[in-house]
Design a protein around this motif. Structure first.
Motif, short mmCIF file in Angstrom:
data_model
loop_
_atom_site.label_atom_id
_atom_site.label_comp_id
_atom_site.label_asym_id
_atom_site.label_seq_id
_atom_site.Cartn_x
_atom_site.Cartn_y
_atom_site.Cartn_z
N TRP A 97 2.44 -49.41 10.82
CA TRP A 97 3.85 -49.13 10.56
C TRP A 97 3.98 -47.66 10.13
CZ3 TRP A 97 7.77 -52.29 11.01
CH2 TRP A 97 9.16 -51.92 10.35
N ASN A 101 6.24 -45.06 12.16
CA ASN A 101 7.30 -44.27 11.48
C ASN A 101 7.14 -42.64 11.88
OD1 ASN A 101 9.13 -46.32 10.54
ND2 ASN A 101 7.95 -46.40 8.56
N PRO A 116 22.97 -44.56 12.29
CA PRO A 116 22.39 -45.41 11.19
C PRO A 116 22.18 -46.85 11.38
CG PRO A 116 24.77 -44.65 10.68
CD PRO A 116 24.25 -44.07 11.93
N VAL A 117 20.94 -47.14 10.91
CA VAL A 117 20.53 -48.46 11.44
C VAL A 117 21.44 -49.49 10.30
CG1 VAL A 117 18.80 -50.26 11.48
CG2 VAL A 117 18.45 -47.74 11.94
N LYS A 118 22.09 -50.25 10.93
CA LYS A 118 22.89 -51.44 10.13
C LYS A 118 21.75 -52.40 9.32
CE LYS A 118 26.52 -54.50 10.23
NZ LYS A 118 27.71 -55.06 10.99
N ARG A 119 21.64 -52.45 7.90
CA ARG A 119 20.66 -53.18 7.36
C ARG A 119 21.67 -54.45 6.83
NH1 ARG A 119 15.87 -50.57 6.20
NH2 ARG A 119 15.63 -52.51 5.15
N GLY A 120 21.03 -55.58 7.18
CA GLY A 120 21.69 -57.01 6.48
C GLY A 120 20.63 -57.47 5.48
N PRO A 121 20.92 -58.39 5.07
CA PRO A 121 20.19 -59.43 3.97
C PRO A 121 18.77 -59.52 4.58
CG PRO A 121 21.81 -60.69 4.80
CD PRO A 121 22.09 -59.56 5.36
N GLY A 122 17.68 -59.32 3.95
CA GLY A 122 16.50 -59.38 4.46
C GLY A 122 16.04 -60.87 4.19
N SER A 125 16.03 -62.21 0.65
CA SER A 125 17.50 -62.65 0.27
C SER A 125 17.72 -63.88 0.77
CB SER A 125 18.25 -61.45 0.53
OG SER A 125 18.13 -60.14 -0.04
#
Length: 165
Positions: A97, A101, A116-122, A125
């Motif tokens: 990883w 990166n 920008p990367v759209k981040r949602g609930p993991g 969560s």
């Protein structure tokens, strides 16, 4: 309809007998409830004083040593085999990883800045939400079971009057 005096007298006597029988039945039901209550109390006492100690002693003598050996073997296997293997796999995955990166960071300087990367609930969560909803449903179901009315379980406190003839 006209009844003779004799029939009226017989009907009154029958009604009186029915009322008396009804009262005796109510007393009998009350007495039976008292006996059942006392039997339940005595059964609880016998369970606490006689059955529970015998069950605990049997468990401690026969089952506890086997269970303790199984738990100890499971801990040893976890400490000596599973954790080192999982640690190695996680270490390798984290290294891969980090390398990915670093490679991506190196590529992003040569190109235009990435959106920008759209981040949602993991996943954590989502699991927490599902567990919270399940717990809330369990609490609501338990409350519903406790508060619902069961007409079959209702017993009158005062004796009922006999039906009129």
């Amino acid at each position: 309809m006209s009844l003779t005096r004799k029939r009226k007298k017989e009907l009154r006597r029958l009604q009186h007998d029915a009322t008396e029988l009804w009262e005796h039945q109510q007393q009998l039901v009350g007495h039976a409830a008292n006996v059942a209550r006392e039997a339940s109390r005595q059964l609880g006492n016998v369970g606490r004083e006689q059955v529970l100690p015998a069950v605990q002693e049997t468990y401690n003598r026969h089952f506890a040593p086997s269970i303790n050996r199984g738990v100890k073997a499971g801990r040893e296997a976890m400490d000596k085999k599973v954790l080192p293997a999982v640690g190695g796999v996680l270490g390798t995955a984290m290294s891969a990883w980090d390398a990915a990166n670093a490679k991506r960071q190196g590529l992003s300087f040569t190109r235009e800045p990435a959106a920008p990367v759209k981040r949602g609930p993991g996943i954590g969560s989502i699991v927490a939400i599902v567990l919270g909803v399940a717990a809330a449903a369990g609490v609501l179901y338990a409350a519903w079971q406790a508060l619902r009315t069961d007409d079959e379980l209702w017993v009158a406190d005062d004796p009922l009057s006999a039906p009129e003839a």
